[in-house]
Structure formats: C-alpha cells, structure tokens
Scaffold this motif. Structure first.
Motif, mmCIF file in Angstrom:
data_model
loop_
_atom_site.group_PDB
_atom_site.id
_atom_site.type_symbol
_atom_site.label_atom_id
_atom_site.label_comp_id
_atom_site.label_asym_id
_atom_site.label_seq_id
_atom_site.Cartn_x
_atom_site.Cartn_y
_atom_site.Cartn_z
ATOM 1 N N THR A 182 0.679 -1.418 -0.073
ATOM 2 C CA THR A 182 -0.591 -0.291 -0.401
ATOM 3 C C THR A 182 1.094 1.207 0.153
ATOM 4 O OG1 THR A 182 -1.887 -1.274 0.728
ATOM 5 C CG2 THR A 182 -1.483 1.689 0.892
ATOM 6 N N PRO A 183 1.456 1.697 0.721
ATOM 7 C CA PRO A 183 3.152 2.709 0.813
ATOM 8 C C PRO A 183 3.696 2.113 -0.920
ATOM 9 C CG PRO A 183 2.836 1.352 2.905
ATOM 10 C CD PRO A 183 2.189 0.405 2.134
ATOM 11 N N LEU A 184 3.840 1.787 -1.273
ATOM 12 C CA LEU A 184 4.101 1.875 -2.337
ATOM 13 C C LEU A 184 3.142 2.756 -3.194
ATOM 14 C CD1 LEU A 184 6.402 0.898 -4.364
ATOM 15 C CD2 LEU A 184 6.638 -0.951 -4.232
ATOM 16 N N VAL A 185 1.972 1.556 -3.151
ATOM 17 C CA VAL A 185 1.246 2.198 -4.485
ATOM 18 C C VAL A 185 1.034 3.345 -4.554
ATOM 19 C CG1 VAL A 185 -1.118 1.062 -5.593
ATOM 20 C CG2 VAL A 185 0.295 -0.017 -4.761
ATOM 21 N N GLU A 190 -4.573 -8.466 -6.022
ATOM 22 C CA GLU A 190 -5.833 -8.253 -5.448
ATOM 23 C C GLU A 190 -5.532 -7.006 -4.273
ATOM 24 O OE1 GLU A 190 -9.909 -7.455 -5.208
ATOM 25 O OE2 GLU A 190 -8.291 -8.468 -6.453
ATOM 26 N N ARG A 191 -4.210 -7.248 -3.308
ATOM 27 C CA ARG A 191 -3.978 -6.092 -2.776
ATOM 28 C C ARG A 191 -3.591 -4.600 -3.098
ATOM 29 N NH1 ARG A 191 -2.139 -10.907 0.159
ATOM 30 N NH2 ARG A 191 0.199 -9.785 -0.154
ATOM 31 N N VAL A 192 -2.447 -5.243 -4.307
ATOM 32 C CA VAL A 192 -2.210 -3.859 -5.518
ATOM 33 C C VAL A 192 -3.827 -3.124 -5.491
ATOM 34 C CG1 VAL A 192 -0.995 -3.056 -7.639
ATOM 35 C CG2 VAL A 192 -0.022 -5.058 -5.872
ATOM 36 N N ARG A 193 -4.410 -4.300 -6.243
ATOM 37 C CA ARG A 193 -6.004 -3.163 -7.440
ATOM 38 C C ARG A 193 -6.728 -2.735 -5.954
ATOM 39 N NH1 ARG A 193 -11.030 -3.401 -7.620
ATOM 40 N NH2 ARG A 193 -11.017 -5.331 -5.807
ATOM 41 N N GLU A 194 -7.077 -3.550 -4.635
ATOM 42 C CA GLU A 194 -7.752 -2.759 -3.839
ATOM 43 C C GLU A 194 -6.702 -1.136 -3.412
ATOM 44 O OE1 GLU A 194 -7.939 -5.852 -0.651
ATOM 45 O OE2 GLU A 194 -9.256 -6.329 -1.379
ATOM 46 N N ALA A 195 -5.113 -1.141 -3.273
ATOM 47 C CA ALA A 195 -4.588 0.194 -2.815
ATOM 48 C C ALA A 195 -4.812 1.663 -3.942
ATOM 49 C CB ALA A 195 -3.477 -0.211 -2.618
ATOM 50 N N ALA A 196 -5.009 0.698 -5.648
ATOM 51 C CA ALA A 196 -4.950 1.290 -6.245
ATOM 52 C C ALA A 196 -5.859 2.563 -6.581
ATOM 53 C CB ALA A 196 -4.573 0.719 -8.015
#
Length: 122
Positions: free
Chosen positions: A80-83, A104-110
């Motif tokens: 999350t901090p990176l995205v 999926e967590r990357v998508r959610e963070a986006a």
C-alpha cells in the motif's frame, strides 16, 4: 523526436530486477534507474537506495509520468505505501508478482488511493 520515459526498477539488485534493467536499457526512449535496499546493483545502471515498505523512500525517486516496475519478492509485504506513493507522484506502477492475493491487494490500494482519477495505470 522520441520522448524519454524514466523507468524505476525496484529490486534491481536481484536477479529478476537486473534482467529487467538490462531489457529496459535496450529500449529507445527509456531511461532506467535501479533501486534496492542496499543501492548495489548492475554495472552501468544508476542506483538509488529505496525500501518498498517505506513509501517515502520510493516517493523521493518519482516524477509524473515515470513507470515503476516492482521486482521485489517474495510478494508478502504491504504494498500500500508503495502504490500510494506512485499514485501521489502520478507515476505508473507494474509489478511482477505471481501471487494472486498480492495482485488483488495492489488493485485495492489503487482504488483506495484514486489511481483512476490521477490518471495512473496500476
């Protein structure tokens, strides 16, 4: 005239990151910058120190329009901090994760950090 695109490769000190750096360096109009926790990496590639779990360490390396390629594995950390740092800088983000839950967590963070509204591809 070709516009220059800067590609920040995270994990450039590792095997996969080094390969990505070599490939990007061959692309006309692409400028490669490597980053790793140790700032050690590939000869001929400028290196910076960055930790993917610390968004501010990555944010200082970003500019609008950059592309970030995340090669830091294993993919079991909070991205999350990176995205969020990428979106705030209007830098596009790609990772090489083979873990569906991580993707999926990357998508959610986006979504949570407004990638679409910022015009950032994640």
């Amino acid at each position: 005239m070709t516009s220059q695109v800067r590609v920040l490769v995270l994990g450039a000190g590792g095997e996969l990151g080094a390969r990505v750096c070599r490939l990007v360096a061959q692309v006309e109009g692409a400028e490669v910058l490597g980053a790793s926790r140790s700032a050690r990496g590939l000869a001929g590639v400028p290196m910076q120190r960055a930790d993917v779990t610390d968004g501010s360490s990555v944010a200082r390396l970003l500019a609008a329009g950059d592309l970030v390629v995340n090669c830091v594995g294993p993919f079991h950390y909070d991205q999350t901090p990176l995205v969020a740092a990428c979106i705030a800088a209007r830098a596009h983000y790609c990772d090489l994760a083979d873990d569906v839950a991580f993707a999926e967590r990357v998508r959610e963070a986006a979504v949570a950090h407004g990638a679409r509204a910022a015009g950032v591809f994640v």
